[in-house]
Design a protein around this motif. Structure first.
Motif, PDB file in Angstrom:
ATOM      1  N   ARG A   1       0.836  -1.196   0.000  1.00 17.38           N
ATOM      2  CA  ARG A   1       0.000   0.000   0.000  1.00 17.38           C
ATOM      3  C   ARG A   1       0.876   1.253   0.000  1.00 17.38           C
ATOM      4  NH1 ARG A   1      -2.799  -1.245   4.172  1.00 17.38           N
ATOM      5  NH2 ARG A   1      -1.782   0.079   5.705  1.00 17.38           N
ATOM      6  N   PRO A   2       0.672   2.193  -0.963  1.00 19.14           N
ATOM      7  CA  PRO A   2       1.442   3.443  -0.982  1.00 19.14           C
ATOM      8  C   PRO A   2       1.244   4.222   0.314  1.00 19.14           C
ATOM      9  CG  PRO A   2       0.246   3.149  -3.041  1.00 19.14           C
ATOM     10  CD  PRO A   2      -0.252   2.093  -2.103  1.00 19.14           C
ATOM     11  N   ALA A   3       2.311   4.847   0.780  1.00 17.41           N
ATOM     12  CA  ALA A   3       2.269   5.547   2.065  1.00 17.41           C
ATOM     13  C   ALA A   3       1.272   6.688   2.072  1.00 17.41           C
ATOM     14  CB  ALA A   3       3.674   6.052   2.420  1.00 17.41           C
ATOM     15  N   ASP A   4       1.063   7.316   0.894  1.00 23.74           N
ATOM     16  CA  ASP A   4       0.177   8.479   0.837  1.00 23.74           C
ATOM     17  C   ASP A   4      -1.266   8.108   0.477  1.00 23.74           C
ATOM     18  OD1 ASP A   4       0.687   7.695  -1.745  1.00 23.74           O
ATOM     19  OD2 ASP A   4       0.913   9.730  -2.542  1.00 23.74           O
ATOM     20  N   GLU A   5      -1.570   6.818   0.415  1.00 22.76           N
ATOM     21  CA  GLU A   5      -2.912   6.390   0.021  1.00 22.76           C
ATOM     22  C   GLU A   5      -3.838   6.396   1.235  1.00 22.76           C
ATOM     23  OE1 GLU A   5      -3.627   3.144  -2.971  1.00 22.76           O
ATOM     24  OE2 GLU A   5      -4.297   2.080  -1.166  1.00 22.76           O
ATOM     25  N   ARG A   6      -5.033   6.925   1.053  1.00 25.04           N
ATOM     26  CA  ARG A   6      -5.989   6.965   2.160  1.00 25.04           C
ATOM     27  C   ARG A   6      -6.345   5.551   2.593  1.00 25.04           C
ATOM     28  NH1 ARG A   6     -12.167   9.565   2.543  1.00 25.04           N
ATOM     29  NH2 ARG A   6     -12.509   8.841   4.699  1.00 25.04           N
ATOM     30  N   TYR A   7      -6.371   5.366   3.894  1.00 22.91           N
ATOM     31  CA  TYR A   7      -6.652   4.046   4.453  1.00 22.91           C
ATOM     32  C   TYR A   7      -7.398   4.221   5.766  1.00 22.91           C
ATOM     33  CZ  TYR A   7      -5.818  -0.619   6.446  1.00 22.91           C
ATOM     34  OH  TYR A   7      -5.976  -1.870   6.988  1.00 22.91           O
ATOM     35  N   SER A   8      -8.492   3.479   5.922  1.00 20.94           N
ATOM     36  CA  SER A   8      -9.240   3.536   7.178  1.00 20.94           C
ATOM     37  C   SER A   8      -8.764   2.436   8.117  1.00 20.94           C
ATOM     38  CB  SER A   8     -10.738   3.363   6.925  1.00 20.94           C
ATOM     39  OG  SER A   8     -11.426   3.240   8.157  1.00 20.94           O
ATOM     40  N   PRO A   9      -8.271   2.808   9.316  1.00 20.69           N
ATOM     41  CA  PRO A   9      -7.785   1.812  10.273  1.00 20.69           C
ATOM     42  C   PRO A   9      -8.854   1.298  11.232  1.00 20.69           C
ATOM     43  CG  PRO A   9      -7.260   3.992  11.088  1.00 20.69           C
ATOM     44  CD  PRO A   9      -8.016   4.190   9.784  1.00 20.69           C
ATOM     45  N   VAL A  10     -10.121   1.704  11.034  1.00 18.08           N
ATOM     46  CA  VAL A  10     -11.163   1.388  12.021  1.00 18.08           C
ATOM     47  C   VAL A  10     -11.299  -0.117  12.239  1.00 18.08           C
ATOM     48  CG1 VAL A  10     -13.634   1.504  12.519  1.00 18.08           C
ATOM     49  CG2 VAL A  10     -12.438   3.538  11.665  1.00 18.08           C
ATOM     50  N   ALA A  11     -11.423  -0.886  11.144  1.00 20.55           N
ATOM     51  CA  ALA A  11     -11.610  -2.339  11.283  1.00 20.55           C
ATOM     52  C   ALA A  11     -10.394  -2.976  11.939  1.00 20.55           C
ATOM     53  CB  ALA A  11     -11.883  -2.968   9.928  1.00 20.55           C
ATOM     54  N   ASP A  12      -9.186  -2.495  11.593  1.00 24.16           N
ATOM     55  CA  ASP A  12      -7.971  -3.047  12.204  1.00 24.16           C
ATOM     56  C   ASP A  12      -7.963  -2.813  13.709  1.00 24.16           C
ATOM     57  OD1 ASP A  12      -7.256  -3.655   9.631  1.00 24.16           O
ATOM     58  OD2 ASP A  12      -5.744  -2.082   9.439  1.00 24.16           O
ATOM     59  N   ARG A  13      -8.383  -1.624  14.126  1.00 22.53           N
ATOM     60  CA  ARG A  13      -8.361  -1.295  15.555  1.00 22.53           C
ATOM     61  C   ARG A  13      -9.380  -2.137  16.331  1.00 22.53           C
ATOM     62  NH1 ARG A  13      -7.305   5.310  15.182  1.00 22.53           N
ATOM     63  NH2 ARG A  13      -5.208   5.051  14.309  1.00 22.53           N
ATOM     64  N   LEU A  14     -10.497  -2.439  15.692  1.00 22.17           N
ATOM     65  CA  LEU A  14     -11.464  -3.341  16.332  1.00 22.17           C
ATOM     66  C   LEU A  14     -10.822  -4.711  16.548  1.00 22.17           C
ATOM     67  CD1 LEU A  14     -14.673  -2.425  14.296  1.00 22.17           C
ATOM     68  CD2 LEU A  14     -14.284  -1.925  16.709  1.00 22.17           C
ATOM     69  N   CYS A  15     -10.115  -5.200  15.514  1.00 26.77           N
ATOM     70  CA  CYS A  15      -9.482  -6.514  15.611  1.00 26.77           C
ATOM     71  C   CYS A  15      -8.369  -6.527  16.657  1.00 26.77           C
ATOM     72  CB  CYS A  15      -8.937  -6.935  14.246  1.00 26.77           C
ATOM     73  SG  CYS A  15     -10.224  -7.330  13.040  1.00 26.77           S
ATOM     74  N   GLU A  16      -7.626  -5.431  16.749  1.00 26.21           N
ATOM     75  CA  GLU A  16      -6.557  -5.340  17.753  1.00 26.21           C
ATOM     76  C   GLU A  16      -7.112  -5.478  19.172  1.00 26.21           C
ATOM     77  OE1 GLU A  16      -4.835  -1.610  16.719  1.00 26.21           O
ATOM     78  OE2 GLU A  16      -3.934  -2.386  14.871  1.00 26.21           O
ATOM     79  N   LEU A  17      -8.378  -5.137  19.342  1.00 26.73           N
ATOM     80  CA  LEU A  17      -9.031  -5.267  20.649  1.00 26.73           C
ATOM     81  C   LEU A  17      -9.698  -6.637  20.823  1.00 26.73           C
ATOM     82  CD1 LEU A  17     -10.726  -1.724  20.787  1.00 26.73           C
ATOM     83  CD2 LEU A  17      -8.740  -2.497  22.117  1.00 26.73           C
ATOM     84  N   GLY A  18      -9.482  -7.523  19.845  1.00 30.23           N
ATOM     85  CA  GLY A  18     -10.093  -8.848  19.913  1.00 30.23           C
ATOM     86  C   GLY A  18     -11.559  -8.864  19.517  1.00 30.23           C
ATOM     87  N   ARG A  19     -12.011  -7.772  18.866  1.00 27.38           N
ATOM     88  CA  ARG A  19     -13.413  -7.688  18.431  1.00 27.38           C
ATOM     89  C   ARG A  19     -13.496  -8.217  16.988  1.00 27.38           C
ATOM     90  NH1 ARG A  19     -16.335  -3.092  21.419  1.00 27.38           N
ATOM     91  NH2 ARG A  19     -17.702  -3.165  19.596  1.00 27.38           N
ATOM     92  N   PHE A  20     -13.692  -9.512  16.870  1.00 27.75           N
ATOM     93  CA  PHE A  20     -13.705 -10.147  15.554  1.00 27.75           C
ATOM     94  C   PHE A  20     -15.116 -10.316  14.994  1.00 27.75           C
ATOM     95  CE2 PHE A  20      -9.588 -12.535  16.845  1.00 27.75           C
ATOM     96  CZ  PHE A  20      -8.839 -11.375  16.629  1.00 27.75           C
ATOM     97  N   GLY A  21     -16.114  -9.815  15.718  1.00 32.88           N
ATOM     98  CA  GLY A  21     -17.473  -9.930  15.215  1.00 32.88           C
ATOM     99  C   GLY A  21     -18.352 -10.770  16.114  1.00 32.88           C
TER     100      GLY A  21
END
Length: 694
Positions: free
Chosen positions: A540-560
């Protein structure tokens, strides 16, 4: 050219044989031929009764769909039915194959009906976005009562002749030759001087019907039929049969029929009907190529996907071995399969005997050598290239020559997987959708070296497994998941820009999706996508817009749903909006300097749906999909796109490709490179053409 209706007299019985192959559709010629034959039979003093029978493999399988949407031509089907009812002599319908739609309405209008046991009858018009339009909703309730009629008409599924006989629809099951039996039955009717019996005159079962029958039925289909028109009009029409004299009821039915005919839903559902059949045609396969016989199968991986795939083979009567290196995983997987079957038995959708047969066909093993003689092996292990290549290297050494080596990968490069073997011609993608034992789509993915025989084999296998198969080319995500990337990207961006998961999900569910993106992600498991994103983060290019919301949920163990929290928190299966998720969304927006704003449902639909169209156009440009309708089929059967909209590509055509392009260009100016219009979309829109126009 043979007359579409042949006339003959046998032992004083006129025999009208419909000869309009392949399915004896009720074309204008058939309608005119039936009236002419009935006129002739009525006028001939040597004829005492008439039999209507289908030539070839079926009775009359329904209306001529090619005439849908075109100006009607005389005689109309109701004219044929009026002529039957005006007969002075008995008319017997002799049924084999399928008597569906207008064909069943012809049979219902006859005085008696006989059938061989293998025949089926039904009114499937709802599947094409319309209702029975020639008396089906008025005559069937008079014959079997409104509740049983609704059970046939609203789902649109045919029933076997034996059940139809038990219900009183069919008067006699013929054990031997159908025509012999029908003629004998007609002669008995004449000899016994039975009075002519018309269904239109049977009013006992439609009199004094409790209105709660219809209200309860409406409640029972509320979730499944949400957004559709035809199922509700089916109920309205059957209810009319209980309130109106038949001639008025027929007029009301016709009114509802034309309302459905004029609806865009009818166009979408007919497009889906033809597209499903078209998807099976692979233009570049040699005409003489023959699929390999699949008499045994193996599945690698005893997880949710592997177990579901194994169930498909067992359901089709194909013995299947599940290989997993962990005895614990193997035991757990077999236990889940047994539990799934037991649930089906408890619901009544499967018999205990069928479950027992299926379970006997599924065995487990921890040894690669045990699967070597299988005709096909489907790999369903972790979605990581290193793992896949290691597995295929082992398969190359143990599988017999000519076995199909299939991967269930949803995104990875088929050619790179095939390169791990010395037989890339036998390697192909068979992307099942979760839950694999339920979802109808099978996205088959050809590699650069997949042989025509291998391609033909997996397309034929899809039919055996009762799947809808689409052939895709090899690229990241193939057809379905490649398009899904843009859909999910925009859904996540919308969260940061001002929406919340429940608003996005509701807007898209109101559009007609079975489930919005965030409920869908929670159900599937957010960790799956998280693992894929982490594996590709370096690309992924460094300057490309990316939403980290789903990743942060997963980092908290919130897999659904499986962990009790994802985008939503869960009480059982109920998704409940969670303030903790909103906090993560707000923090992400603040970090990126995004000023949140009010977002309309209309923008949500366009932002999420138009990426499907734009990426679908790129997929067509590149030859990844054979035709635009294949893209539609992938989304109708794999991703819950509303069938009454016909699929994303057809839906875009109905809006107008020029209008879609104008909106995409607007988004391109605001949101940047993600929204660059596909060249094919620009070409077609600016030329005023559709996807298939030349």
């Amino acid at each position: 050219m043979t007359d579409p209706v042949l006339y003959a007299v046998r032992d004083g019985i006129a025999v009208l044989t419909v000869e309009n192959p392949p399915v004896n559709a009720l074309s204008q010629g058939v309608r005119a031929g039936l009236i002419a034959g009935l006129d002739k039979a009525d006028a001939d003093p040597a004829v005492s009764a008439a039999v209507i029978i289908g030539g070839g493999r079926t009775f009359i399988a329904g209306a001529d769909i090619k005439e849908f949407g075109k100006p009607p031509t005389q005689p109309y089907l109701p004219d044929v039915l009026k002529r039957i009812e005006a007969m002075k002599k008995p008319v017997v319908a002799a049924l084999h194959g399928t008597a569906l739609g207008g064909g069943f309405e012809v049979a219902l209008t006859c005085h008696w009906r006989v059938a061989i046991e293998a025949a089926q009858v039904g009114l499937p018009e709802v599947k094409l976005g319309v209702i029975p339009g020639s008396g089906g909703t008025q005559r069937l309730p008079r014959l079997i009562g409104p509740k049983l009629a609704l059970d046939m008409i609203v789902p649109g599924n045919p029933i076997p002749a034996k059940k139809a006989h038990d219900l009183g629809i069919i008067d006699q099951i013929v054990a031997g030759d159908l025509l012999d039996g029908a003629v004998a039955f007609a002669k008995t009717v004449v000899a016994e001087k039975r009075p002519l019996r018309l269904v239109r005159d049977m009013n006992d079962k439609v009199s004094n019907v409790d209105p709660a029958v219809f209200e309860d039925y409406r409640k029972s289909i509320a979730r499944k039929a949400k957004g559709f028109l035809a199922p509700w009009r089916c109920i309205d029409a059957v209810e009319a049969a209980t309130k109106l004299p038949i001639d008025e009821g027929l007029l009301k039915e016709r009114e509802y029929f034309f309302e459905c005919m004029d609806s865009p839903q009818r166009k979408g559902q007919i497009h889906a009907f033809f597209s499903e059949r078209e998807a099976a045609k692979i233009p570049d396969l040699p005409a003489d190529v023959q699929p390999k016989q699949i008499a045994s199968a193996a599945v690698l991986g005893a997880g949710t996907m592997g177990g579901g795939i194994a169930m498909n083979f067992a359901n089709a009567g194909i013995p299947v071995k599940i290989l997993d290196m962990s005895q614990e995983a193997l035991s757990r997987g077999l236990g889940v399969i047994e539990k799934n079957y037991a649930t089906s038995v408890a619901r009544g959708s499967m018999s205990q005997a069928a479950m027992d047969r299926a379970m006997k066909l599924i065995t487990g093993t921890q040894q690669f050598e045990d699967i070597g003689q299988a005709d096909i092996v489907v790999e369903a292990v972790f979605e990581e290239m290193g793992v896949k290549k290691d597995v295929f290297g082992k398969l190359d050494t143990v599988m017999k020559p000519g076995a199909v080596l299939a991967t269930n990968t949803s995104t990875l490069n088929i050619d790179e997987i095939a390169a791990a073997t010395k037989r890339p011609q036998d390697v192909i993608g068979t992307h099942f959708f979760s839950p694999a034992n339920v979802m109808k789509l099978l996205e088959n993915v050809r590699g650069a070296k997949s042989s025509p025989e291998t391609i033909a084999t997996v397309m034929a296998l899809g039919k055996t497994l009762k799947k809808v198969s689409v052939l895709a080319g090899n690229c990241d995500g193939f057809i379905g998941n490649r398009m899904l990337h843009g859909y999910l990207r925009e859904a996540n961006f919308l969260l940061e820009e001002g929406a919340l998961p429940q608003q996005v999900d509701k807007a898209l569910e109101d559009f007609g999706l079975a489930m919005g993106p965030f409920r869908m992600g929670d159900l599937a498991g957010l960790d799956v996508g998280w693992r894929i994103r982490k594996g590709k983060a370096h690309l992924r290019p460094a300057d490309e817009r990316y939403s980290p919301v789903a990743d942060r949920l997963c980092e908290l163990g919130r897999f659904g749903q499986k962990t009790g929290a994802g985008f939503y928190k869960y009480e059982g299966r109920d998704a409940i909006p969670d303030p903790a998720t909103e906090e993560i969304i707000l923090a992400s927006a603040k970090e990126q300097g995004i000023e949140r704003r009010a977002i309309s449902d209309e923008e949500i639909v366009r932002r999420c749906m138009y990426p499907l169209v734009n990426e679908g156009a790129k997929i067509l440009e590149e030859g990844i999909a054979i035709r635009a309708s294949d893209v539609d089929i992938v989304y109708l059967f794999g991703y819950g796109f509303p069938v009454y909209r016909g699929g994303p590509m057809f839906w875009a055509e109905q809006i107008g490709l020029d209008k879609v392009l104008a909106t995409i260009r607007g988004f391109h100016k605001i949101h940047g490179k993600f929204w660059e219009p596909a060249k094919l979309l620009v070409q077609r829109a600016e030329a005023g053409k559709g996807w298939n126009d030349r």
